[in-house]
Design a protein around this motif. Structure first.
Motif, PDB file in Angstrom:
ATOM      1  N   VAL A 212       7.228  -3.053  -1.611  1.00  0.00           N
ATOM      2  CA  VAL A 212       6.391  -4.190  -1.194  1.00  0.00           C
ATOM      3  C   VAL A 212       5.207  -3.692  -0.370  1.00  0.00           C
ATOM      4  N   GLN A 213       5.493  -2.775   0.572  1.00  0.00           N
ATOM      5  CA  GLN A 213       4.422  -2.271   1.426  1.00  0.00           C
ATOM      6  C   GLN A 213       3.413  -1.446   0.640  1.00  0.00           C
ATOM      7  N   LYS A 214       3.889  -0.628  -0.292  1.00  0.00           N
ATOM      8  CA  LYS A 214       2.984   0.207  -1.088  1.00  0.00           C
ATOM      9  C   LYS A 214       2.037  -0.653  -1.926  1.00  0.00           C
ATOM     10  N   VAL A 215       2.577  -1.667  -2.577  1.00  0.00           N
ATOM     11  CA  VAL A 215       1.746  -2.530  -3.418  1.00  0.00           C
ATOM     12  C   VAL A 215       0.701  -3.238  -2.568  1.00  0.00           C
ATOM     13  N   HIS A 216       1.097  -3.684  -1.382  1.00  0.00           N
ATOM     14  CA  HIS A 216       0.110  -4.356  -0.540  1.00  0.00           C
ATOM     15  C   HIS A 216      -0.962  -3.385  -0.056  1.00  0.00           C
ATOM     16  N   ASP A 217      -0.576  -2.179   0.376  1.00  0.00           N
ATOM     17  CA  ASP A 217      -1.564  -1.202   0.835  1.00  0.00           C
ATOM     18  C   ASP A 217      -2.567  -0.878  -0.272  1.00  0.00           C
ATOM     19  N   ASP A 218      -2.065  -0.731  -1.511  1.00  0.00           N
ATOM     20  CA  ASP A 218      -2.959  -0.450  -2.644  1.00  0.00           C
ATOM     21  C   ASP A 218      -3.940  -1.597  -2.854  1.00  0.00           C
ATOM     22  N   THR A 219      -3.432  -2.837  -2.801  1.00  0.00           N
ATOM     23  CA  THR A 219      -4.284  -4.019  -3.002  1.00  0.00           C
ATOM     24  C   THR A 219      -5.337  -4.128  -1.911  1.00  0.00           C
ATOM     25  N   GLU A 220      -4.908  -3.920  -0.673  1.00  0.00           N
ATOM     26  CA  GLU A 220      -5.839  -4.045   0.451  1.00  0.00           C
ATOM     27  C   GLU A 220      -6.922  -2.977   0.386  1.00  0.00           C
ATOM     28  N   ALA A 221      -6.548  -1.755  -0.017  1.00  0.00           N
ATOM     29  CA  ALA A 221      -7.543  -0.683  -0.131  1.00  0.00           C
ATOM     30  C   ALA A 221      -8.574  -1.005  -1.204  1.00  0.00           C
ATOM     31  N   ARG A 222      -8.116  -1.562  -2.333  1.00  0.00           N
ATOM     32  CA  ARG A 222      -9.058  -1.925  -3.401  1.00  0.00           C
ATOM     33  C   ARG A 222      -9.990  -3.051  -2.941  1.00  0.00           C
ATOM     34  N   MET A 223      -9.404  -4.053  -2.270  1.00  0.00           N
ATOM     35  CA  MET A 223     -10.189  -5.214  -1.883  1.00  0.00           C
ATOM     36  C   MET A 223     -11.140  -4.917  -0.726  1.00  0.00           C
ATOM     37  N   ALA A 224     -10.939  -3.787  -0.037  1.00  0.00           N
ATOM     38  CA  ALA A 224     -11.837  -3.427   1.062  1.00  0.00           C
ATOM     39  C   ALA A 224     -13.258  -3.227   0.569  1.00  0.00           C
ATOM     40  N   GLN A 225     -13.409  -2.926  -0.725  1.00  0.00           N
ATOM     41  CA  GLN A 225     -14.732  -2.692  -1.291  1.00  0.00           C
ATOM     42  C   GLN A 225     -15.390  -3.987  -1.780  1.00  0.00           C
ATOM     43  N   VAL A 226     -14.654  -5.082  -1.793  1.00  0.00           N
ATOM     44  CA  VAL A 226     -15.185  -6.353  -2.295  1.00  0.00           C
ATOM     45  C   VAL A 226     -15.943  -7.061  -1.181  1.00  0.00           C
ATOM     46  N   GLN A 227     -17.136  -7.557  -1.482  1.00  0.00           N
ATOM     47  CA  GLN A 227     -17.968  -8.217  -0.482  1.00  0.00           C
ATOM     48  C   GLN A 227     -17.724  -9.721  -0.406  1.00  0.00           C
ATOM     49  N   ASP A 228     -17.214 -10.319  -1.472  1.00  0.00           N
ATOM     50  CA  ASP A 228     -17.025 -11.767  -1.513  1.00  0.00           C
ATOM     51  C   ASP A 228     -16.078 -12.193  -0.389  1.00  0.00           C
ATOM     52  N   PRO A 229     -16.559 -13.032   0.567  1.00  0.00           N
ATOM     53  CA  PRO A 229     -15.716 -13.393   1.708  1.00  0.00           C
ATOM     54  C   PRO A 229     -14.480 -14.177   1.311  1.00  0.00           C
ATOM     55  N   TYR A 230     -14.585 -15.016   0.280  1.00  0.00           N
ATOM     56  CA  TYR A 230     -13.409 -15.795  -0.123  1.00  0.00           C
ATOM     57  C   TYR A 230     -12.312 -14.870  -0.633  1.00  0.00           C
TER      58      TYR A 230
END
Length: 754
Positions: free
Chosen positions: A283-301
């Motif tokens: 669970v933690q690994k999947v979330h860390d991967d998702t958060e790292a990818r989304m860190a590059q997204v600028q869309d605030p929503y």
């Protein structure tokens, strides 16, 4: 992959790491053993671990293959070198020739000049980069996706162990600036107004994982199924217990509940378990991967939706490891909640009767937790950097939600000043409440209509509380922003009917969808415009996508059957745009008539004046509309070509400057001549001094936030309008930067309540 090398088995490397964790050895020895195991299993000549130190410096803590003398000597700043670039981006890097990378720097003390290929992954914990794990080879090889995935799995475990102090000594972790007992003031963004004081509660929903490597994947999959079932049941209970929230806020929780059943999210967790991780580590690994990818997204929503997933991941972890929630008796009677960020359900986990304020390291006005906090009338300050590292549990805190400031361990003078401010505000509120049922009329008998701006059903409750004459602006885009997809006609009909019912017969002006700019909807692309405030937004969107506008107009017409409908189009830049929008409205009225639906008793159509170009077509426009409303925020912004969000210039110009006042006076004169009702909705109308000037210019209808009704009404009732009109006449043609100082002195000399 090296020829002849079999596929890497994650279970093998994980089992050897488990033996290291169980070993009776120093933190330094354990870290060195980890590099040896990774280098051997990944067939790498080098494996190195860099740890983040104070000042965003990455220090070499352990290595297999580089010179040991470089340990604790080699340091790279975040962004410096390939290692620093990995830390800055939070993403893996796979290079067959590291020296060709633009960020590459050579450190002779490491002896790494013989190595060509390089793969590095960040050590992540709670969304923060704690370091970087690197492997290198002398040959030019491109590491496979499987090898990258394996190294990420290993990095996740190392990150957890580093963060918990298992692999490095506690004294070697990042120092926390600002702890001790000194007072501290931090700045942030005001997300919900108000002042709150209390003892700090640190929202540490993070679950400490102690088991990383699974013995039996099937057992872990069964644990996951059981935990999911428990979590879904708990979320359903929460929805049932939140019946006091209106439909819009329940929609937010319903959307959140749907995240918990996302097939893609759950599928990735199951795949991670099959590689050899325990359910909680997966669970933690999947979330860390998702958060790292989304860190590059600028869309605030989209960024804010990651917080909902973090909330769900934490909840699932709590069910997996059996963590108990904070009991009500553990929460002080006056509490200030401090968090990196949180989902809406997490806020509702706390006793809302004890919460006095909320402080977030991240957060935005469109985040679900901010919307729920506003509904609960909890002051919120977001974007407070390093709040969790600078605030200790139990610290006394003052949260100034009006100015976006928090005061940690304030001195008696600061505390006394805020206590006096709170008391004065209570007295003021009592004085304003006494005026609730009295008209906003000047001393010489001129009546001014005061209305509220609203965007949620909960805002309608203030209509009676403050004695407003109606809703001068209902922002229909906010319910659109709170949903994960476009609300259908029936959903809109239901919402607009409730708004009309809550208004209790008082007029409501519905502004059609004003999306785009800083108001991003989750279900269409924002296209990353360089200047969104002047781009594809408001009526430009709905004319390009007429089905959106037609559905909304259809919903408004049906909801107002038998009642008066006031509809206003935003961001109109030329008369032709209004004509096109009015044509769509007429088509929907005709359509509803043919279908036999009950029509509104009267339809009044208006326009928001926000774009200066429309001022040069006012004569033509006024022939076609029933009312005009000045959107002072955007009109001022465009009139002066000033970005209100840019702190370097946002205060450079003034709404009470001669150009702005001359423009407003010209609009008043034209509307009076054409017999068209004129109003103003914007921040200008809610500030007593500015409102005083607007009334002096000839505005007789103002719309503002509910909290501004009392102060503005008190000002109007203390004003002799004829004196103000004469004074403004003497100031006409002045070339001052702003008339604010002389107008403030005018009010002071005549005891006008500001």
């Amino acid at each position: 992959m090296i020829p002849g090398r079999s596929a890497i088995a994650p279970k093998g490397i994980l089992s050897r790491l488990r033996s290291v964790m169980a070993a009776d050895a120093t933190a330094e020895t354990r870290l060195q053993l980890v590099t040896n195991i990774v280098a051997t299993d990944m067939v790498a000549e080098v494996c190195s671990i860099y740890i983040m130190r104070a000042g965003e410096v990455l220090e070499l803590f352990a290595t297999k293959g580089l010179k040991l003398d470089a340990v604790h000597l080699t340091r790279l700043r975040v962004g410096e070198g390939v290692v620093g670039a990995i830390a800055a981006s939070g993403r893996p890097m796979n290079l067959s020739e590291a020296k060709d990378h633009p960020s590459y720097v050579y450190r002779p003390e490491t002896g790494e000049e013989d190595y060509h290929s390089m793969m590095g992954v960040p050590l992540l914990r709670m969304g923060r980069v704690l370091g970087v794990l690197v492997i290198q080879n002398k040959t030019q090889r491109h590491y496979t996706e499987e090898e990258v995935e394996t190294l990420q799995t290993v990095a996740m475990i190392i990150g957890e162990l580093v963060g918990s102090g298992e692999l490095i000594n506690k004294e070697e972790t990042l120092p926390t600036d600002g702890i001790a007992m000194l007072p501290l003031r931090l700045e942030g963004s005001a997300l919900n107004a108000g002042i709150g004081m209390g003892a700090a509660i640190l929202h540490e929903a993070r679950v400490v994982i102690t088991r990383f490597v699974a013995e039996d994947p099937e057992t872990e999959l069964e644990r996951l199924r059981n935990a999911l079932s428990e979590m879904h049941g708990a979320l359903d209970d929460m929805l049932q217990s939140s019946e006091s929230l209106d439909d819009e806020h329940r929609d937010i929780l319903e959307t959140y509940r749907m995240f918990a059943e996302d097939a893609g999210w759950l599928g990735r967790i199951r795949e991670a378990i099959k590689t050899g991780l325990t359910a909680e580590a997966a669970v933690q690994k999947v979330h860390d991967d998702t958060e790292a990818r989304m860190a590059q997204v600028q869309d605030p929503y989209l960024r804010e939706r990651v917080n909902d997933l973090q909330d769900l991941a934490n909840r699932l972890l709590q069910h997996l490891v059996g963590v108990e929630k904070l009991s009500p008796e553990d929460i002080p009677e006056h509490a200030v909640l401090v968090a990196k960020n949180m989902g809406p359900a997490e806020l509702l986990d706390y006793d809302r009767t004890r919460l006095r304020a909320l402080v977030l390291e991240e957060g935005s006005a469109t985040s679900h937790v901010a919307i729920i906090a506003r509904a609960l009338d909890i002051p919120v300050v977001g974007q407070v950097k390093s709040a969790l590292s600078r605030i200790e549990a139990g610290d006394p805190i003052v949260v100034d939600g009006n100015n976006g400031q928090i005061f940690i361990r304030p001195g008696e003078d600061v505390l006394s000043a805020f206590k006096n401010s709170v008391k004065a505000r209570i007295r003021q509120r009592a004085a304003y409440a006494a005026l609730r049922d009295k008209p906003a009329v000047t001393k010489d008998g001129v009546v001014v209509s005061l209305n509220v701006n609203a965007g949620l059903l909960v805002d309608l409750e203030h209509l009676k509380e403050v004695g407003a004459d109606g809703v001068g602006l209902y922002r229909t885009e906010i319910p659109f922003m709170a949903r994960s997809d476009i609300p259908g006609v029936e959903a809109q009909v239901s919402l607009y009917q409730k708004i009309m019912d809550e208004a209790g017969g008082k007029p409501v002006v519905f502004r059609t969808l004003d999306a785009g700019g800083d108001k991003v909807l989750p279900y269409w692309d924002n296209h990353g415009e360089e200047n969104p405030a002047m781009g594809w937004r408001a009526i430009r969107v709905t004319l390009d996508r007429p089905y959106l506008l037609r559905q909304q107009l259809r919903g408004l017409i049906r909801a107002c059957g038998g009642r008066e409908l006031n509809v206003m189009f935003p961001m109109v830049a030329e008369v032709a745009e209004f004509v096109q929008a009015r044509r769509l409205l007429d088509m929907e009225i005709e359509r509803e008539s043919i279908k036999g639906h009950r029509l509104p008793s009267r339809v009044n159509v208006g326009v928001m004046l926000e774009v200066p170009s429309l001022m040069f077509q006012l004569d033509s426009l006024l022939e076609k509309i029933d009312f005009l409303s000045v959107g002072s925020n955007d009109l001022f912004q465009f009139l002066y070509a000033v970005d209100r969000g840019n702190p370097r210039i946002s205060g450079r110009y003034d709404t009470l400057s001669p150009p702005m006042l001359n423009a407003l006076k010209a609009v008043v004169d034209k509307c009076n001549k054409a017999g068209v009702t004129l109003s103003l909705c914007g921040e200008m109308g809610g500030r007593p001094l500015d409102a005083m000037v607007l009334v002096g210019l000839g505005f007789r209808k103002l719309s503002m936030s509910a909290s501004s009704i009392g102060p503005v009404k008190m000002m109007i009732r203390s004003l002799t309008l004829s004196e103000l009109e004469n004074f403004l006449h003497t100031q006409a043609g002045k070339s001052r930067h702003s008339l604010r100082p002389v107008l403030r002195q005018f009010a002071k000399d005549r005891d006008i309540a500001l």
